[in-house]
Design a protein around this motif. Structure first.
Motif, PDB file in Angstrom:
ATOM      1  N   THR A   1     -11.701   3.175  10.704  1.00  0.00           N
ATOM      2  CA  THR A   1     -10.381   2.707  10.316  1.00  0.00           C
ATOM      3  C   THR A   1      -9.346   3.820  10.385  1.00  0.00           C
ATOM      4  OG1 THR A   1     -11.415   1.080   8.848  1.00  0.00           O
ATOM      5  CG2 THR A   1      -9.084   1.502   8.518  1.00  0.00           C
ATOM      6  N   THR A   2      -9.772   5.038  10.132  1.00  0.00           N
ATOM      7  CA  THR A   2      -8.833   6.159  10.220  1.00  0.00           C
ATOM      8  C   THR A   2      -8.229   6.250  11.612  1.00  0.00           C
ATOM      9  OG1 THR A   2     -10.017   7.391   8.517  1.00  0.00           O
ATOM     10  CG2 THR A   2      -8.602   8.662   9.996  1.00  0.00           C
ATOM     11  N   GLU A   3      -9.066   6.081  12.633  1.00  0.00           N
ATOM     12  CA  GLU A   3      -8.553   6.128  14.000  1.00  0.00           C
ATOM     13  C   GLU A   3      -7.646   4.930  14.282  1.00  0.00           C
ATOM     14  OE1 GLU A   3     -10.058   6.735  18.628  1.00  0.00           O
ATOM     15  OE2 GLU A   3     -11.501   6.128  17.095  1.00  0.00           O
ATOM     16  N   LEU A   4      -7.998   3.767  13.754  1.00  0.00           N
ATOM     17  CA  LEU A   4      -7.140   2.595  13.924  1.00  0.00           C
ATOM     18  C   LEU A   4      -5.773   2.808  13.276  1.00  0.00           C
ATOM     19  CD1 LEU A   4      -9.420  -0.533  13.324  1.00  0.00           C
ATOM     20  CD2 LEU A   4      -8.167   0.034  15.407  1.00  0.00           C
ATOM     21  N   LEU A   5      -5.767   3.371  12.069  1.00  0.00           N
ATOM     22  CA  LEU A   5      -4.504   3.599  11.371  1.00  0.00           C
ATOM     23  C   LEU A   5      -3.656   4.644  12.091  1.00  0.00           C
ATOM     24  CD1 LEU A   5      -5.638   3.459   7.639  1.00  0.00           C
ATOM     25  CD2 LEU A   5      -4.283   1.763   8.890  1.00  0.00           C
ATOM     26  N   ASP A   6      -4.306   5.580  12.759  1.00  0.00           N
ATOM     27  CA  ASP A   6      -3.555   6.550  13.550  1.00  0.00           C
ATOM     28  C   ASP A   6      -2.870   5.847  14.723  1.00  0.00           C
ATOM     29  OD1 ASP A   6      -2.868   9.398  13.978  1.00  0.00           O
ATOM     30  OD2 ASP A   6      -3.948   9.112  15.857  1.00  0.00           O
ATOM     31  N   TYR A   7      -3.539   4.853  15.304  1.00  0.00           N
ATOM     32  CA  TYR A   7      -2.898   4.046  16.336  1.00  0.00           C
ATOM     33  C   TYR A   7      -1.724   3.259  15.753  1.00  0.00           C
ATOM     34  CZ  TYR A   7      -2.171   0.120  19.520  1.00  0.00           C
ATOM     35  OH  TYR A   7      -1.602  -0.827  20.325  1.00  0.00           O
ATOM     36  N   CYS A   8      -1.907   2.678  14.561  1.00  0.00           N
ATOM     37  CA  CYS A   8      -0.831   1.923  13.916  1.00  0.00           C
ATOM     38  C   CYS A   8       0.390   2.807  13.668  1.00  0.00           C
ATOM     39  CB  CYS A   8      -1.304   1.339  12.583  1.00  0.00           C
ATOM     40  SG  CYS A   8      -2.590   0.085  12.717  1.00  0.00           S
ATOM     41  N   ARG A   9       0.172   4.092  13.441  1.00  0.00           N
ATOM     42  CA  ARG A   9       1.277   5.027  13.221  1.00  0.00           C
ATOM     43  C   ARG A   9       2.210   5.042  14.418  1.00  0.00           C
ATOM     44  NH1 ARG A   9       2.295   9.929  14.903  1.00  0.00           N
ATOM     45  NH2 ARG A   9       0.241  10.164  15.864  1.00  0.00           N
ATOM     46  N   LEU A  10       1.664   4.788  15.610  1.00  0.00           N
ATOM     47  CA  LEU A  10       2.476   4.744  16.826  1.00  0.00           C
ATOM     48  C   LEU A  10       2.918   3.327  17.183  1.00  0.00           C
ATOM     49  CD1 LEU A  10       0.338   7.130  19.082  1.00  0.00           C
ATOM     50  CD2 LEU A  10       2.443   7.716  17.862  1.00  0.00           C
ATOM     51  N   SER A  11       2.038   2.356  16.984  1.00  0.00           N
ATOM     52  CA  SER A  11       2.269   1.011  17.507  1.00  0.00           C
ATOM     53  C   SER A  11       3.063   0.116  16.574  1.00  0.00           C
ATOM     54  CB  SER A  11       0.927   0.331  17.809  1.00  0.00           C
ATOM     55  OG  SER A  11       0.258   0.007  16.603  1.00  0.00           O
ATOM     56  N   ALA A  12       2.985   0.335  15.271  1.00  0.00           N
ATOM     57  CA  ALA A  12       3.576  -0.593  14.306  1.00  0.00           C
ATOM     58  C   ALA A  12       4.555   0.082  13.356  1.00  0.00           C
ATOM     59  CB  ALA A  12       2.458  -1.268  13.501  1.00  0.00           C
ATOM     60  N   ASN A  13       4.175   1.210  12.805  1.00  0.00           N
ATOM     61  CA  ASN A  13       5.001   1.844  11.781  1.00  0.00           C
ATOM     62  C   ASN A  13       6.402   2.203  12.257  1.00  0.00           C
ATOM     63  OD1 ASN A  13       2.570   1.597  10.499  1.00  0.00           O
ATOM     64  ND2 ASN A  13       2.314   3.764  10.021  1.00  0.00           N
ATOM     65  N   PRO A  14       6.582   2.613  13.533  1.00  0.00           N
ATOM     66  CA  PRO A  14       7.948   2.917  13.966  1.00  0.00           C
ATOM     67  C   PRO A  14       8.899   1.728  13.851  1.00  0.00           C
ATOM     68  CG  PRO A  14       6.380   3.868  15.499  1.00  0.00           C
ATOM     69  CD  PRO A  14       5.591   2.990  14.569  1.00  0.00           C
ATOM     70  N   VAL A  15       8.380   0.513  14.020  1.00  0.00           N
ATOM     71  CA  VAL A  15       9.239  -0.665  13.943  1.00  0.00           C
ATOM     72  C   VAL A  15       9.815  -0.808  12.536  1.00  0.00           C
ATOM     73  CG1 VAL A  15       9.308  -3.172  14.135  1.00  0.00           C
ATOM     74  CG2 VAL A  15       7.978  -1.840  15.770  1.00  0.00           C
ATOM     75  N   GLY A  16       8.962  -0.704  11.529  1.00  0.00           N
ATOM     76  CA  GLY A  16       9.438  -0.803  10.164  1.00  0.00           C
ATOM     77  C   GLY A  16      10.434   0.299   9.832  1.00  0.00           C
ATOM     78  N   ARG A  17      10.152   1.504  10.288  1.00  0.00           N
ATOM     79  CA  ARG A  17      11.052   2.623  10.010  1.00  0.00           C
ATOM     80  C   ARG A  17      12.397   2.450  10.712  1.00  0.00           C
ATOM     81  NH1 ARG A  17       8.734   8.038   8.266  1.00  0.00           N
ATOM     82  NH2 ARG A  17       6.861   7.459   7.095  1.00  0.00           N
ATOM     83  N   LEU A  18      12.384   1.890  11.924  1.00  0.00           N
ATOM     84  CA  LEU A  18      13.645   1.611  12.608  1.00  0.00           C
ATOM     85  C   LEU A  18      14.467   0.577  11.846  1.00  0.00           C
ATOM     86  CD1 LEU A  18      12.336   1.568  16.279  1.00  0.00           C
ATOM     87  CD2 LEU A  18      14.131   3.093  15.421  1.00  0.00           C
ATOM     88  N   LEU A  19      13.794  -0.455  11.335  1.00  0.00           N
ATOM     89  CA  LEU A  19      14.519  -1.470  10.586  1.00  0.00           C
ATOM     90  C   LEU A  19      15.053  -0.905   9.271  1.00  0.00           C
ATOM     91  CD1 LEU A  19      12.310  -4.635  11.207  1.00  0.00           C
ATOM     92  CD2 LEU A  19      14.410  -3.939  12.362  1.00  0.00           C
ATOM     93  N   LEU A  20      14.257  -0.099   8.574  1.00  0.00           N
ATOM     94  CA  LEU A  20      14.756   0.537   7.351  1.00  0.00           C
ATOM     95  C   LEU A  20      15.954   1.418   7.656  1.00  0.00           C
ATOM     96  CD1 LEU A  20      11.652   1.565   5.191  1.00  0.00           C
ATOM     97  CD2 LEU A  20      13.105  -0.452   5.007  1.00  0.00           C
ATOM     98  N   HIS A  21      15.916   2.094   8.793  1.00  0.00           N
ATOM     99  CA  HIS A  21      17.059   2.921   9.192  1.00  0.00           C
ATOM    100  C   HIS A  21      18.318   2.056   9.317  1.00  0.00           C
ATOM    101  CE1 HIS A  21      19.092   6.301  11.244  1.00  0.00           C
ATOM    102  NE2 HIS A  21      19.609   5.363  12.008  1.00  0.00           N
ATOM    103  N   LEU A  22      18.180   0.879   9.923  1.00  0.00           N
ATOM    104  CA  LEU A  22      19.323  -0.026  10.048  1.00  0.00           C
ATOM    105  C   LEU A  22      19.822  -0.471   8.681  1.00  0.00           C
ATOM    106  CD1 LEU A  22      18.185  -2.318  13.012  1.00  0.00           C
ATOM    107  CD2 LEU A  22      19.888  -0.494  13.086  1.00  0.00           C
TER     108      LEU A  22
END
Length: 305
Positions: free
Chosen positions: A139-160
């Protein structure tokens, strides 16, 4: 692949003016982007981000190109992104429908460039891993992938939304990673035939399962199917816990955006409920959220504390 926050099942066509690799491809989404709850002033920027990510996803995932060509195209797409980040740099005609609105959003809202580049990194990783038949170790490796694939979207929206404190960013990451994991366990029957191996190796070993047991056409015996369902249940429980850790963020986001986030959270949790209703046998059938589920989603969103 990458999944943006959304609110009820639709099939989403590319936006007018787009020029994705696979023109006319239609995408199932659990939760459509830029719903009526999205603040109108932010809707163009949200759609620009969505269109940027969706087109990159098409390059990485649709059509008949081999891995080498997909990586070449993603490299060109990254160069086009860099041009859109540079004032005065002409945009490529190939993806003008993507990067013209994205450039406007970048200039208007000062979108963080690193988060946009991270999304392309995720697509490149998917292409390489699929070509190599890569199996995620844990799961650690999966979450590292999520850091690139999913988390940026939420952070971009929070930025807005003007939210940038560390606790909110951490909860956004939890929600987005949970959504990505939920999508993995929803899509087992879709991903494995496409050589996408997201079931973590360590979990399969703990349950005494060969990876091939999940393949289409496999005929595992009853005892093996019980262990398979237990493995999927464990993965779903982990995703649910992660979502619940991030859920308090919905109370931090004001107004319509906060209500949309509530629906996003409840949509993810509802998928987990539907997987459970299948006795966690999502390798046999893909659960979906549909229009009939909207009243339940709204009620659950209203009841969030």
């Amino acid at each position: 692949m990458t999944h943006l926050p959304q609110t009820a099942e639709t099939t989403t066509a590319p936006l007018p003016g787009a020029a994705p690799l696979s023109a006319g491809v239609r995408h199932y989404e659990n939760f459509p982007v830029a719903s009526l709850l999205c603040p109108p002033a932010l809707r163009p920027a949200v759609m620009a981000i969505y269109h940027f990510a969706r087109t990159a996803d098409d390059i990485a995932d649709e059509g008949n190109a081999d891995a080498t060509q997909r990586l070449v195209d993603l490299g060109a797409y990254r160069q086009a992104l860099q041009a859109s980040l540079t004032r005065g740099q002409p945009l490529t005609a190939r993806w003008n429908g993507v990067f013209a609105p994205l450039r406007e959003a970048i200039q208007q809202h000062n979108l963080p460039a690193n988060l946009l580049h991270d999304l392309i990194c995720a697509f490149e990783q998917d292409v390489r891993h699929t070509a190599a038949g890569h199996h995620y170790a844990d799961t650690t490796e999966l979450l590292d992938y999520c850091r690139l694939s999913a988390n940026p979207v939420g952070r971009l929206l929070l930025h807005l939304y003007g939210v940038n404190d560390a606790p909110s960013l951490a909860r956004s990451d939890q929600i987005c990673s949970a959504l990505q994991l939920i999508n993995f366990w929803q899509d087992i029957s879709v991903d494995l035939p496409r050589q996408r191996h997201y079931l973590p190796t360590d979990l399969l070993q703990r349950h005494g399962l060969p990876r091939e047991a999940f393949d289409a056409g496999a005929s595992p015996d009853a005892a093996t199917q019980v262990r398979m369902a237990q493995a999927v249940a464990a993965l779903c429980a982990q995703a649910r816990a992660l979502m619940q850790q991030g859920a308090p963020l919905a109370r931090r986001i004001p107004g319509r955006a906060g209500w949309e986030l509530r629906l996003v959270i409840q949509g993810g949790l509802l998928i987990l409920d539907k997987i459970a209703a299948l006795q966690h046998r999502s390798w046999q059938q893909r659960p979906r959220v549909g229009a009939a589920d909207v009243p339940r989603l709204v009620w659950r969103a209203l009841c969030m504390r």
